[in-house]
Scaffold this motif. Structure first.
Motif, PDB file in Angstrom:
ATOM      1  N   ASN A 114       3.406  -1.991  10.662  1.00 35.58           N
ATOM      2  CA  ASN A 114       3.063  -0.612  10.297  1.00 35.58           C
ATOM      3  C   ASN A 114       3.104   0.233  11.565  1.00 35.58           C
ATOM      4  OD1 ASN A 114       2.269   1.498   8.617  1.00 35.58           O
ATOM      5  ND2 ASN A 114       0.101   0.985   8.683  1.00 35.58           N
ATOM      6  N   TRP A 162       7.137   0.576   5.580  1.00 35.09           N
ATOM      7  CA  TRP A 162       6.379  -0.511   4.930  1.00 35.09           C
ATOM      8  C   TRP A 162       6.934  -0.827   3.528  1.00 35.09           C
ATOM      9  CZ3 TRP A 162       0.304  -0.289   5.223  1.00 35.09           C
ATOM     10  CH2 TRP A 162      -0.257  -1.370   4.532  1.00 35.09           C
ATOM     11  N   VAL A 168     -10.165   2.960   7.677  1.00 32.93           N
ATOM     12  CA  VAL A 168      -9.906   2.001   6.604  1.00 32.93           C
ATOM     13  C   VAL A 168     -11.173   1.190   6.320  1.00 32.93           C
ATOM     14  CG1 VAL A 168      -7.438   1.566   6.525  1.00 32.93           C
ATOM     15  CG2 VAL A 168      -8.737   0.770   8.462  1.00 32.93           C
ATOM     16  N   ASP A 192      -0.824  -2.435  14.064  1.00 29.80           N
ATOM     17  CA  ASP A 192      -1.112  -2.915  12.710  1.00 29.80           C
ATOM     18  C   ASP A 192       0.106  -3.669  12.174  1.00 29.80           C
ATOM     19  OD1 ASP A 192      -1.997  -3.155  10.096  1.00 29.80           O
ATOM     20  OD2 ASP A 192      -1.712  -1.037   9.610  1.00 29.80           O
ATOM     21  N   ARG A 234     -11.947   9.554   9.005  1.00 34.87           N
ATOM     22  CA  ARG A 234     -11.660   8.586   7.946  1.00 34.87           C
ATOM     23  C   ARG A 234     -11.131   7.305   8.587  1.00 34.87           C
ATOM     24  NH1 ARG A 234      -6.699   5.565   6.433  1.00 34.87           N
ATOM     25  NH2 ARG A 234      -7.435   4.436   4.633  1.00 34.87           N
ATOM     26  N   ASN A 276      -3.527   6.687  12.081  1.00 33.98           N
ATOM     27  CA  ASN A 276      -2.431   6.001  11.396  1.00 33.98           C
ATOM     28  C   ASN A 276      -1.205   6.011  12.306  1.00 33.98           C
ATOM     29  OD1 ASN A 276      -1.993   4.745   8.688  1.00 33.98           O
ATOM     30  ND2 ASN A 276      -3.331   6.393   8.004  1.00 33.98           N
ATOM     31  N   VAL A 297       0.844  -1.196   0.000  1.00 34.64           N
ATOM     32  CA  VAL A 297       0.000   0.000   0.000  1.00 34.64           C
ATOM     33  C   VAL A 297       0.877   1.243   0.000  1.00 34.64           C
ATOM     34  CG1 VAL A 297      -1.764   1.299   1.276  1.00 34.64           C
ATOM     35  CG2 VAL A 297      -1.913  -1.192   1.114  1.00 34.64           C
ATOM     36  N   LEU A 298       1.924   1.226   0.846  1.00 30.62           N
ATOM     37  CA  LEU A 298       2.777   2.415   0.947  1.00 30.62           C
ATOM     38  C   LEU A 298       4.102   2.205   0.217  1.00 30.62           C
ATOM     39  CD1 LEU A 298       2.130   3.414   4.684  1.00 30.62           C
ATOM     40  CD2 LEU A 298       0.994   4.269   2.624  1.00 30.62           C
ATOM     41  N   TRP A 334      -6.710   4.546   1.454  1.00 38.20           N
ATOM     42  CA  TRP A 334      -5.642   5.520   1.719  1.00 38.20           C
ATOM     43  C   TRP A 334      -5.523   6.501   0.547  1.00 38.20           C
ATOM     44  CZ3 TRP A 334      -3.113   8.016   5.093  1.00 38.20           C
ATOM     45  CH2 TRP A 334      -1.860   8.593   4.814  1.00 38.20           C
ATOM     46  N   GLN A 383      -7.168  -1.077  -1.431  1.00 39.17           N
ATOM     47  CA  GLN A 383      -6.301  -1.940  -0.620  1.00 39.17           C
ATOM     48  C   GLN A 383      -7.017  -3.130   0.019  1.00 39.17           C
ATOM     49  OE1 GLN A 383      -5.684   1.783   1.250  1.00 39.17           O
ATOM     50  NE2 GLN A 383      -5.953   0.987   3.306  1.00 39.17           N
ATOM     51  N   ARG A 442      -1.390   2.663  16.022  1.00 40.08           N
ATOM     52  CA  ARG A 442      -2.112   3.715  15.311  1.00 40.08           C
ATOM     53  C   ARG A 442      -2.581   4.801  16.273  1.00 40.08           C
ATOM     54  NH1 ARG A 442      -3.147   1.676  10.030  1.00 40.08           N
ATOM     55  NH2 ARG A 442      -4.831   3.156   9.645  1.00 40.08           N
ATOM     56  N   ILE A 493      -5.070  -5.204   8.709  1.00 39.97           N
ATOM     57  CA  ILE A 493      -6.351  -4.490   8.582  1.00 39.97           C
ATOM     58  C   ILE A 493      -6.924  -4.712   7.183  1.00 39.97           C
ATOM     59  CG2 ILE A 493      -7.488  -2.240   8.584  1.00 39.97           C
ATOM     60  CD1 ILE A 493      -5.224  -1.207  10.334  1.00 39.97           C
ATOM     61  N   ASN A 494      -6.081  -4.521   6.178  1.00 36.37           N
ATOM     62  CA  ASN A 494      -6.563  -4.583   4.799  1.00 36.37           C
ATOM     63  C   ASN A 494      -6.974  -5.990   4.371  1.00 36.37           C
ATOM     64  OD1 ASN A 494      -6.087  -1.843   4.508  1.00 36.37           O
ATOM     65  ND2 ASN A 494      -3.988  -2.155   3.825  1.00 36.37           N
ATOM     66  N   SER A 532      -1.091  -5.312   5.149  1.00 35.67           N
ATOM     67  CA  SER A 532      -1.528  -5.015   6.509  1.00 35.67           C
ATOM     68  C   SER A 532      -2.650  -5.950   6.940  1.00 35.67           C
ATOM     69  CB  SER A 532      -2.016  -3.565   6.563  1.00 35.67           C
ATOM     70  OG  SER A 532      -3.061  -3.415   7.491  1.00 35.67           O
TER      71      SER A 532
END
Ligand code: X2X
Length: 336
Positions: free
Chosen positions: A150, A43, A176, A240, A174, A214, A36-37, A197, A77, A153, A97-98, A95
Motif C-alpha cells: 500500500n 491495491w 485505522v 504498509d 483519524r 495514508n 479494502v480498496l 476507511w 476492515q 504512509r 495494519i488491518n 493490509s
C-alpha cells in the motif's frame, strides 16, 4: 407442429446442454477475494491482476472474484482476517495494519520510523523476518502467498503545516482500527480516533476529524485534498505492505497444480503492483501539489524529534510483536 422426431431432437439437445453445463460447473470453481480498496487504487489492481493471471493459467478452472470496499465484512476492515480464517472469505489481498489485531507480529510494520526506505521494506519482507511473519500468519489458519504494497504512509490535515510533534497538539486524527496507531498518535500529543476507511471519508468531509494518514496513492486517487486536507507532511513514518493469502481449508482442497498457480501468480501480481506503486510516487506527489496541497518535508532534526517522541511505542509494542522478530528485521535493515 411438434412431430415425435422433433421432440426427440429437442430432448437430445437439452440432454447435451445439461451434460455440458454439469461438466463446466464441475471444472470451474469460484473463490472470493476481499480487498479494502477498489481497482481505482494499486491495491485493488493487484487483486484484479491476480484474478486475471489465475484465470489465464488455469484455463478458467479457477475464477477469483474480487469484492472491494471491505464489502464482505460490511466495511469493517479489521474483521477481514477473522472472516478469512473462518472461511467466510476464501482469500484476500489485505493490509498488515488491518490484520494486526489478530496477528500481533504484523505490528512490526507499524512501528513508527522503523523502516526508513523501500530497500528496508524489501530486506524485511524478502528475508528471515518476512518468513517469520508468514509463519505467524500460517499458524493462525491462513496461508500467505506473496507481498504487495500500500506504501509509506504520510500525514495530512486541514489546519496547518506539521513539521514537529507539537504541531499535532490536540489535532483530531483519524487512524485505522489498530491499537498501535492509537498509541503512536497519543505519544505525539494528537487526539486519535479509530475508524474504518468507509467511515473516514465522511468524517473528513464534515470536519469531524482534522487529519488522517495514508500513502500518496490513496491520498491522490481518493482526492483527500478535496475534503479540505490541504497540508501534507512527508514523514515516511511507516510502510504498509499487503499480503496475498488463502484460507487454510480452501488451500487444502485445491490440487497441487492449482496451488502452484495461485502462489506463482500472487508473487507476480505482487511484484507488478509494488513496482507500479513506487514508480507512480513522484508523479502522484506532483499532481497533489498541483492541486494546491502544501507539502512539508522534514529536516533531519525535525525527523529526529518525531523519532524521540514515539520511542515509548517501541518499548510497549516490541514485546507484543516478539523481540526475536524485531531483531531479525533490524539486522535485515542494517545489512540492506
Ligand atoms: O484504512 C486505511 O487507511 C487504508 C485504506 O489505508 C487501509 O486499509 C489500511
Amino acid at each position: 407442429m411438434n412431430s415425435p422426431r422433433r421432440i426427440t431432437r429437442i430432448a437430445a439437445a437439452l440432454a447435451g446442454a445439461a451434460v455440458l453445463t454439469a461438466s463446466l460447473s464441475a471444472q470451474a470453481r469460484e473463490l472470493s477475494v476481499s480487498t479494502v480498496l477498489s481497482d481505482a487504487f494499486p491495491w485493488g489492481q493487484a487483486a484484479e491482476k491476480w484474478a486475471e493471471l489465475v484465470e489465464e493459467r488455469t484455463g478458467g478452472e479457477l475464477t477469483l472474484r474480487v469484492y472491494p470496499n471491505s464489502q464482505l465484512v460490511a466495511g469493517d476492515q479489521t474483521r477481514e482476517f477473522s472472516a478469512m480464517r473462518s472461511g467466510l472469505i476464501d482469500m484476500a489481498v489485505g493490509s498488515t495494519i488491518n490484520w494486526s489485531p489478530q496477528v500481533p507480529e504484523l505490528n512490526l510494520f507499524s512501528l513508527p520510523f522503523f523502516m526508513p526506505d523501500e530497500a528496508a521494506v524489501d530486506a524485511v519482507t524478502g528475508g528471515e523476518a518476512g518468513e517469520m511473519v508468514f509463519e505467524a500468519i500460517e499458524s493462525r489458519g491462513v496461508i500467505p502467498l506473496a507481498w504487495g504494497e500500500n506504501g509509506f504512509r504520510q500525514l495530512s490535515n486541514s489546519r496547518g503545516p506539521i513539521s514537529e510533534p507539537s504541531d499535532l497538539n490536540g489535532l483530531k486524527i483519524r487512524v485505522v482500527g489498530s491499537p498501535l496507531f492509537q498509541d503512536t498518535f497519543t505519544a505525539l500529543g494528537a487526539d486519535p480516533t479509530q475508524m474504518s476507511w468507509t467511515d473516514a471519508q465522511p468524517a473528513l468531509t464534515t470536519g469531524a476529524v482534522d487529519g488522517q494518514e495514508n500513502p500518496l496513492s490513496v491520498f491522490d486517487v481518493a482526492r483527500i485534498d478535496q475534503v479540505g486536507q490541504e497540508h501534507l507532511t512527508l514523514w515516511n513514518y511507516m510502510n504498509d505492505p499487503l499480503i496475498f493469502a488463502v484460507n487454510q481449508r480452501v488451500w487444502d482442497s485445491l490440487s497441487e497444480e492449482h496451488r502452484e498457480i495461485l502462489r506463482e501468480t500472487a508473487v507476480e501480481a505482487g511484484e507488478w503492483e509494488i513496482a507500479m506503486t513506487r514508480e507512480q510516487e513522484s508523479e502522484r506527489l506532483a499532481a497533489i501539489q498541483e492541486r494546491g496541497v502544501q507539502v512539508t518535508e522534514l529536516t533531519e532534526e525535525q525527523h529526529a524529534a518525531f523519532v524521540n517522541a514515539t520511542r515509548s511505542v517501541h518499548d510497549k509494542w516490541i514485546p507484543r510483536i516478539g523481540p526475536e522478530l524485531v531483531e531479525a528485521a533490524r539486522q535485515a535493515i542494517e545489512a540492506r
